[in-house]
Design an enzyme around this catalytic site. Structure first.
Site, PDB file in Angstrom:
ATOM      1  N   GLY A  10      -9.851   2.856  13.333  1.00 49.63           N
ATOM      2  CA  GLY A  10      -8.753   3.530  14.043  1.00 49.63           C
ATOM      3  C   GLY A  10      -7.415   2.953  13.596  1.00 49.63           C
ATOM      4  N   ARG A  71     -13.423   6.000   8.917  1.00 54.65           N
ATOM      5  CA  ARG A  71     -14.609   5.254   9.366  1.00 54.65           C
ATOM      6  C   ARG A  71     -15.739   5.694   8.442  1.00 54.65           C
ATOM      7  NH1 ARG A  71     -13.028   3.230  14.331  1.00 54.65           N
ATOM      8  NH2 ARG A  71     -11.729   4.572  15.613  1.00 54.65           N
ATOM      9  N   ASP A 102     -13.314  -4.406  14.475  1.00 64.62           N
ATOM     10  CA  ASP A 102     -14.609  -5.075  14.278  1.00 64.62           C
ATOM     11  C   ASP A 102     -15.483  -4.391  13.233  1.00 64.62           C
ATOM     12  OD1 ASP A 102     -14.976  -2.961  16.000  1.00 64.62           O
ATOM     13  OD2 ASP A 102     -16.403  -3.999  17.293  1.00 64.62           O
ATOM     14  N   GLY A 103     -15.411  -3.059  13.142  1.00 64.63           N
ATOM     15  CA  GLY A 103     -16.180  -2.336  12.118  1.00 64.63           C
ATOM     16  C   GLY A 103     -15.713  -2.757  10.729  1.00 64.63           C
ATOM     17  N   THR A 124      -5.855  -3.316  15.207  1.00 64.92           N
ATOM     18  CA  THR A 124      -6.434  -2.384  16.189  1.00 64.92           C
ATOM     19  C   THR A 124      -5.641  -2.495  17.477  1.00 64.92           C
ATOM     20  OG1 THR A 124      -8.315  -1.992  17.672  1.00 64.92           O
ATOM     21  CG2 THR A 124      -8.193  -4.176  16.707  1.00 64.92           C
ATOM     22  N   ILE A 125      -5.436  -1.369  18.149  1.00 66.29           N
ATOM     23  CA  ILE A 125      -4.707  -1.431  19.428  1.00 66.29           C
ATOM     24  C   ILE A 125      -5.562  -2.094  20.501  1.00 66.29           C
ATOM     25  CG2 ILE A 125      -3.306   0.600  18.925  1.00 66.29           C
ATOM     26  CD1 ILE A 125      -5.083   2.129  21.010  1.00 66.29           C
ATOM     27  N   ASP A 126      -6.888  -2.166  20.288  1.00 69.51           N
ATOM     28  CA  ASP A 126      -7.806  -2.566  21.365  1.00 69.51           C
ATOM     29  C   ASP A 126      -7.723  -4.038  21.766  1.00 69.51           C
ATOM     30  OD1 ASP A 126      -8.708   0.039  21.221  1.00 69.51           O
ATOM     31  OD2 ASP A 126     -10.471  -0.452  20.002  1.00 69.51           O
ATOM     32  N   ASP A 128      -9.622  -6.264  20.789  1.00 67.73           N
ATOM     33  CA  ASP A 128     -11.002  -6.631  21.126  1.00 67.73           C
ATOM     34  C   ASP A 128     -11.638  -7.578  20.113  1.00 67.73           C
ATOM     35  OD1 ASP A 128     -11.070  -4.744  19.109  1.00 67.73           O
ATOM     36  OD2 ASP A 128     -12.699  -3.569  19.969  1.00 67.73           O
ATOM     37  N   ARG A 153       3.657   7.629  37.634  1.00 67.48           N
ATOM     38  CA  ARG A 153       3.960   7.115  38.992  1.00 67.48           C
ATOM     39  C   ARG A 153       5.036   8.001  39.652  1.00 67.48           C
ATOM     40  NH1 ARG A 153       1.908   2.906  42.250  1.00 67.48           N
ATOM     41  NH2 ARG A 153       2.140   1.235  40.749  1.00 67.48           N
ATOM     42  N   ARG A 170     -11.752   0.946  23.785  1.00 73.56           N
ATOM     43  CA  ARG A 170     -13.190   1.057  23.504  1.00 73.56           C
ATOM     44  C   ARG A 170     -13.977   0.374  24.617  1.00 73.56           C
ATOM     45  NH1 ARG A 170     -15.756   2.797  18.681  1.00 73.56           N
ATOM     46  NH2 ARG A 170     -13.788   2.726  17.588  1.00 73.56           N
ATOM     47  N   GLY A 184       2.194  -2.591  38.002  1.00 75.60           N
ATOM     48  CA  GLY A 184       1.840  -2.807  39.403  1.00 75.60           C
ATOM     49  C   GLY A 184       0.783  -1.828  39.876  1.00 75.60           C
ATOM     50  N   VAL A 249      -2.128   9.454  21.812  1.00 79.70           N
ATOM     51  CA  VAL A 249      -0.705   9.096  21.858  1.00 79.70           C
ATOM     52  C   VAL A 249      -0.553   7.569  21.786  1.00 79.70           C
ATOM     53  CG1 VAL A 249      -0.541   9.004  24.401  1.00 79.70           C
ATOM     54  CG2 VAL A 249       1.458   9.615  23.067  1.00 79.70           C
ATOM     55  N   ARG A 251      -2.132   5.524  19.928  1.00 79.52           N
ATOM     56  CA  ARG A 251      -2.288   4.953  18.593  1.00 79.52           C
ATOM     57  C   ARG A 251      -1.103   5.260  17.677  1.00 79.52           C
ATOM     58  NH1 ARG A 251      -8.415   5.824  17.188  1.00 79.52           N
ATOM     59  NH2 ARG A 251      -7.590   7.267  15.640  1.00 79.52           N
TER      60      ARG A 251
HETATM   61  O1  F6P Z   1     -10.492   1.288  17.978  1.00 80.48           O
HETATM   62  C1  F6P Z   1      -9.357   2.031  18.232  1.00 80.48           C
HETATM   63  C2  F6P Z   1      -9.713   3.243  19.047  1.00 80.48           C
HETATM   64  O2  F6P Z   1      -8.525   3.964  19.261  1.00 80.48           O
HETATM   65  C3  F6P Z   1     -10.417   2.975  20.369  1.00 80.48           C
HETATM   66  O3  F6P Z   1      -9.501   2.602  21.360  1.00 80.48           O
HETATM   67  C4  F6P Z   1     -11.083   4.283  20.619  1.00 80.48           C
HETATM   68  O4  F6P Z   1     -12.229   4.129  21.427  1.00 80.48           O
HETATM   69  C5  F6P Z   1     -11.463   4.734  19.244  1.00 80.48           C
HETATM   70  O5  F6P Z   1     -10.598   4.075  18.355  1.00 80.48           O
HETATM   71  C6  F6P Z   1     -11.360   6.223  19.002  1.00 80.48           C
HETATM   72  O6  F6P Z   1     -11.834   6.477  17.723  1.00 80.48           O
HETATM   73  P1  F6P Z   1     -11.693   7.833  16.918  1.00 80.48           P
HETATM   74  O7  F6P Z   1     -10.400   7.782  16.192  1.00 80.48           O
HETATM   75  O8  F6P Z   1     -12.847   7.803  15.962  1.00 80.48           O
HETATM   76  O9  F6P Z   1     -11.752   8.941  17.920  1.00 80.48           O
END
Ligand code: F6P
Length: 317
Positions: A10, A71, A102-103, A124-126, A128, A153, A170, A184, A249, A251
């Site tokens: 991603g 991917r 991680d991939g 990665t934005i995650d 993780d 809000r 993810r 908050g 949005v 990403r």
């Molecule tokens: O790993 C980044 C991410 O945006 C995750 O937050 C999300 O689950 C995934 O990629 C979505 O992947 P794709 O672009 O394959 O829909």
């Protein structure tokens, strides 16, 4: 040395500043730098482009990745990776910088085990990945989410509604907990800290009876079906509830200054490592310092860099 750079998985805001840093630091250190188009797919098809200082000018503020990403499931096959290595060897490429999550790191680890030198950057934005406090893209995505929740809000308050906001990550709750803390949010639900639905509904009843006009529930994707959950809340709590899935949005967009600086530091550090003959490692930031760990270490260590943020969110709820 000839260094190749790719972005994979991603996309994340800050990938372009990372590419720029690898290219500029690489050239400034006397290396040649090649971009691999569209992640590991470009390695397998031999899609390489020689980069110059100019080819990365004016990309610092651009979202996405100018060299594309993908991917590629087939990269877990030995023969596919062998083709990638053969293509790099044929092009005279000595080492690879792989930017992704991680991939991407699993692919990088496999290439390392086949004897090809790789350095990984966490893109990665995650957030993780272990062994780094932050990944490139996390802070920009967080700003996007906070901006969206503040807006949600407003309208929730006007209409006296409860809003569930599903954010990416993810299976990692770092974006949800950081955004929930910043806005908050009344409830933060993550894979690490799930919440009992009945308890939420009971607390929402009290919340409404106190005359509160809105409530925000921030939840990590993949925890539950948020539209069904919104319906349950509406039916059982007396608080009209809507779900918003923020989606892609999160990403996009121009990387924030923090991500640009992080990407710059990490890209230059990767080149330094390769110049010193160090590879088979992923770059991270810990306590504001650049660090590196083997792919094995990163992939086998639990990601607990945000433990204090989870505790803080509970403490000041
Ligand atoms: O790993 C980044 C991410 O945006 C995750 O937050 C999300 O689950 C995934 O990629 C979505 O992947 P794709 O672009 O394959 O829909």
């Amino acid at each position: 040395m000839k260094i190749a750079v790719l972005t994979s998985g991603g996309d994340a805001p800050g990938m372009n500043p990372a590419i720029r840093a690898v290219v500029r630091a690489g050239i400034n250190s006397g290396h040649e730098v090649y971009a691999v188009m569209d992640g590991y797919a470009g390695l397998v098809s031999g899609s390489f482009e020689k980069m110059s200082r100019k080819s990365v000018s004016e990309i610092l503020a651009k979202g996405g990745t100018i060299i594309g990403t993908a991917r590629l499931k087939e990269f877990n096959k030995l023969e596919v990776r062998q083709r990638a290595i053969n293509n790099m060897k044929e092009a005279g490429i000595d080492a690879l910088v792989a930017i992704g999550g991680d991939g991407t790191y699993r692919g990088a680890k496999a290439l390392t085990e086949m004897g090809f030198p790789v350095v990984g950057l966490p893109g990665t934005i995650d957030n993780d990945l272990a062994c780094t406090d932050y990944t490139i893209g996390f802070h920009t995505a967080l700003e996007t989410i906070v901006d969206a929740i503040d807006k949600i809000r407003d309208t929730s308050s006007s209409h006296q509604r409860c809003s569930i906001v599903e954010v990416m990550g993810r299976y990692c709750g770092d974006l949800a907990v950081s955004a929930g803390l910043s806005c908050g949010a009344e409830f933060i639900i993550t894979p690490e800290h799930p919440m009992n639905k009945d308890e939420i509904i009971e607390r929402l009843k009290v919340h409404k009876s106190e005359g509160r006009r809105n409530a925000i529930i921030v939840i990590t994707e993949n925890v539950c079906n948020v539209h069904e959950f919104a319906e349950e809340i509406t039916q059982q709590s007396g608080f009209a509830c809507r779900a918003t899935v923020l989606g892609y949005v999160q990403r996009g967009g121009s990387p924030c200054a923090e991500d640009r600086i992080l990407a710059g530091r990490m890209g230059a550090y990767a080149v330094d490592l390769l110049s010193q003959g160090i590879s088979g490692v992923a770059v991270g930031i810990q306590n504001s310092k650049m660090v590196h760990y083997t792919f094995d270490e990163v992939l086998s260590t639990p990601n607990e860099s945000m433990q204090d943020i989870y505790e803080l969110a509970a403490k000041i709820r």
